[in-house]
Design an enzyme around this catalytic site. Structure first.
Site, PDB file in Angstrom:
ATOM      1  N   CYS A   1      23.499  55.433  44.541  1.00 43.19           N
ATOM      2  CA  CYS A   1      22.971  56.567  43.779  1.00 43.19           C
ATOM      3  C   CYS A   1      23.425  56.581  42.333  1.00 43.19           C
ATOM      4  O   CYS A   1      24.103  57.522  41.901  1.00 43.19           O
ATOM      5  CB  CYS A   1      23.359  57.859  44.468  1.00 43.19           C
ATOM      6  SG  CYS A   1      22.759  57.861  46.141  1.00 43.19           S
ATOM      7  N   GLU A   2      23.156  55.535  41.607  1.00 42.39           N
ATOM      8  CA  GLU A   2      23.297  55.582  40.151  1.00 42.39           C
ATOM      9  C   GLU A   2      22.372  54.555  39.520  1.00 42.39           C
ATOM     10  O   GLU A   2      22.102  53.513  40.100  1.00 42.39           O
ATOM     11  CB  GLU A   2      24.736  55.398  39.664  1.00 42.39           C
ATOM     12  CG  GLU A   2      25.662  54.571  40.439  1.00 42.39           C
ATOM     13  CD  GLU A   2      27.059  54.635  39.797  1.00 42.39           C
ATOM     14  OE1 GLU A   2      27.159  54.392  38.600  1.00 42.39           O
ATOM     15  OE2 GLU A   2      28.015  54.940  40.521  1.00 42.39           O
TER      16      GLU A   2
ATOM     17  N   ARG B   1      36.092  30.587  38.108  1.00 38.31           N
ATOM     18  CA  ARG B   1      34.631  30.606  38.134  1.00 38.31           C
ATOM     19  C   ARG B   1      34.016  29.215  38.278  1.00 38.31           C
ATOM     20  O   ARG B   1      33.071  29.010  39.043  1.00 38.31           O
ATOM     21  CB  ARG B   1      34.153  31.234  36.815  1.00 38.31           C
ATOM     22  CG  ARG B   1      32.684  31.555  36.769  1.00 38.31           C
ATOM     23  CD  ARG B   1      32.271  31.930  35.346  1.00 38.31           C
ATOM     24  NE  ARG B   1      33.126  32.893  34.718  1.00 38.31           N
ATOM     25  CZ  ARG B   1      32.930  34.227  34.745  1.00 38.31           C
ATOM     26  NH1 ARG B   1      31.891  34.725  35.354  1.00 38.31           N
ATOM     27  NH2 ARG B   1      33.779  35.036  34.131  1.00 38.31           N
TER      28      ARG B   1
HETATM   29  N1  LLP Z   1      43.924  32.616  34.596  1.00 40.28           N
HETATM   30  C1  LLP Z   1      44.070  33.877  34.137  1.00 40.28           C
HETATM   31  C2  LLP Z   1      45.377  34.284  33.624  1.00 40.28           C
HETATM   32  C3  LLP Z   1      42.982  34.765  34.146  1.00 40.28           C
HETATM   33  O1  LLP Z   1      43.134  35.995  33.674  1.00 40.28           O
HETATM   34  C4  LLP Z   1      41.723  34.336  34.652  1.00 40.28           C
HETATM   35  C5  LLP Z   1      40.581  35.244  34.704  1.00 40.28           C
HETATM   36  C6  LLP Z   1      41.629  33.017  35.134  1.00 40.28           C
HETATM   37  C7  LLP Z   1      42.742  32.180  35.077  1.00 40.28           C
HETATM   38  C8  LLP Z   1      40.368  32.465  35.700  1.00 40.28           C
HETATM   39  O2  LLP Z   1      39.356  32.440  34.744  1.00 40.28           O
HETATM   40  P1  LLP Z   1      37.956  31.702  35.047  1.00 40.28           P
HETATM   41  O3  LLP Z   1      38.245  30.225  35.149  1.00 40.28           O
HETATM   42  O4  LLP Z   1      37.431  32.242  36.323  1.00 40.28           O
HETATM   43  O5  LLP Z   1      37.113  32.043  33.884  1.00 40.28           O
HETATM   44  N2  LLP Z   1      35.323  39.589  36.606  1.00 40.28           N
HETATM   45  C9  LLP Z   1      34.892  38.827  35.466  1.00 40.28           C
HETATM   46  C10 LLP Z   1      35.843  37.716  35.112  1.00 40.28           C
HETATM   47  C11 LLP Z   1      37.270  38.160  34.868  1.00 40.28           C
HETATM   48  C12 LLP Z   1      38.229  37.033  34.564  1.00 40.28           C
HETATM   49  C13 LLP Z   1      39.626  37.487  34.514  1.00 40.28           C
HETATM   50  N3  LLP Z   1      40.615  36.463  34.339  1.00 40.28           N
HETATM   51  C14 LLP Z   1      33.484  38.321  35.711  1.00 40.28           C
HETATM   52  O6  LLP Z   1      32.902  38.631  36.764  1.00 40.28           O
HETATM   53  O7  LLP Z   1      32.907  37.655  34.870  1.00 40.28           O
END
Ligand code: LLP
Length: 421
Positions: free
Chosen positions: A346-347, A278
């Site tokens: 549609c939700e 992110r």
């Molecule tokens: N490494 C592992 C093992 C992870 O499970 C994740 C994210 C990352 C790295 C990267 O994390 P970040 O730096 O992006 O926080 N769909 C959700 C976020 C799910 C994150 C899952 N794992 C959202 O839209 O907020």
């Protein structure tokens, strides 16, 4: 900091007016800024270097797996954190060297492990004993020992949204903290396994450095224990998770995060692997949409956009906030009125914002959802048989479509009808 700004009353992505891209590509679409991607990567890696850490950044592809985005990072020296064979293939297609790829995930199949072993990637982060045994068999059959880290679950509360916290003992991730030593002993006895490190990821969108510090201290204790037991622990994969501002959050600066790593683990002589997702891509992307109708409901006004929950599902799934702005800059003294911004699916969950204060916006106007570069296109679907949303990458005064919108014929061609019909 990002490169989406109003210039002469029009929102631009770097030097390209967003309206110009919309005219050529159609809406909705995602738009990414190269300068912002590069800036985020540079700020992050510089913070690690300034803290004196020997670190390898492995971009978490799940946040934004577009090959052009991944290649942008690869050319800056990034590796990749992948969680499926598909992501591994994307990383390779983007030109990420195999010795900078780590493979994470709780449910890697035999086919996926076999593919990763055959490619000779840097490391597999193993999350369970059955996976350890399966991997050992696959590697030993090829006469090699696969470098692994065990992903440990430090039982630390990341203080983030329940759906994206991963480091508590009730979560499905990693190997329970208290059993880690025992599983390491088991790993070392397996013929296809070479233990090289420890992996740990406690959650996503963390806005406080303290949970990281707690998890890192637990990793430190484990390093000491394992080294005392003769393990050559030389790599620490600390996962991703550092948050970004969507609304009013004030996450720690990468320098503060780097210092927490330095303070807790800096003297161990280990290579530090980080898996940010992110942080690198979130602010580098916007979702551009056109308002189809403005509908006066019984109690509120609805802006009905041509983007929907299938294009950006974070608001529906996590009640996530994305700043919404018109592409034409509103007058400073423009009135702001509460509206619900919704999509055509549609939700009722297909709602981007409820009672959001926005300047006057009419049907046909372009709007953008900011901070949509992470987990936006990545999580999109074709629900309601809406074509997958295309992606555009901007660099200076140029742009390129880096994932085209499929045609309806492309979509329908994926289905087939059996003989008996
Ligand atoms: N490494 C592992 C093992 C992870 O499970 C994740 C994210 C990352 C790295 C990267 O994390 P970040 O730096 O992006 O926080 N769909 C959700 C976020 C799910 C994150 C899952 N794992 C959202 O839209 O907020």
């Amino acid at each position: 900091m990002n490169h989406f700004d109003y210039v002469n009353g029009q929102l631009q992505a770097e030097q390209v007016p967003v309206a110009e891209i919309a005219a050529q590509v159609g809406t909705p679409f995602y738009c990414y800024s190269t300068a912002t991607l590069v800036r985020h990567y540079t700020v992050f890696t510089q913070a690690l270097a300034e803290a004196g850490l020997d670190a390898q950044v492995c971009f978490a592809l799940k946040a934004n797996p577009n090959v052009a985005v991944v290649r942008t990072f690869a050319q800056l020296g990034a590796g990749a954190d992948v969680v499926s064979e598909g992501e591994l293939r994307r990383a390779l297609a983007a030109g990420v060297p195999v010795d900078r790829i780590v493979f994470s995930g709780v449910g890697k199949t035999e086919a996926e492990l076999t593919f990763a072993v055959a490619k000779g990637i840097m490391q597999i982060n193993v999350e369970s004993e059955p996976e350890l045994e399966a991997l050992s068999k696959i590697a030993a059959a090829r006469g090699i020992r696969m470098p692994i880290a065990l992903r440990v679950n430090p039982d630390v509360d990341a203080g983030t949204h329940a759906k994206i916290t991963t480091g508590k003992k009730e979560n499905k991730f990693g190997i329970e903290w208290t059993r880690a030593h025992e599983v390491y002993n088991k790993a070392r006895a397996l013929p296809g396994i070479e233990v090289v490190g420890i992996a740990c990821h406690i959650g996503s969108q963390l806005t406080d450095v303290e949970p990281f510090r707690q998890a890192f201290l637990r990793v430190r204790d484990l390093v000491a224990m394992l080294r005392a037991d003769g393990f050559d622990i030389r790599r620490l994969d600390l996962g991703g998770g550092l948050g970004i501002p969507y609304e009013s959050e004030e996450p720690p600066h990468p320098a503060v995060y780097a210092k927490a790593i330095k303070d807790t683990l800096g003297d161990l002589g280990c290579k530090i692997v980080l898996e940010p997702g992110r942080l690198l891509v979130g602010n580098a992307g916007i979702l551009v949409s056109r308002v189809v109708y403005v509908k006066e409901g019984a109690t509120r006004t609805f802006l009905i956009a041509d983007a929907a929950m299938n294009d950006l599902m974070r608001p529906a799934l996590y009640e996530a906030h994305h700043t919404i702005e018109p592409v034409i800059e509103p007058a400073k003294d423009a009135p702001r009125l509460p509206v619900d911004v919704v999509g055509p699916v549609c939700e009722t969950g297909d709602t981007f914002a409820k009672q959001r204060s926005l300047p006057p916006i009419k049907a046909g106007d372009l709007i953008v959802f900011r901070t949509a570069g992470a987990y936006g296109a990545a999580m999109s679907s074709t629900y309601n048989t809406r074509p997958l949303v295309p992606e555009v990458l901007v660099k200076d005064d140029s742009f390129a479509v880096v994932r085209a919108r499929p045609s309806f014929d492309d979509m329908l061609a994926l289905d087939s009808v059996p003989d008996w019909l």
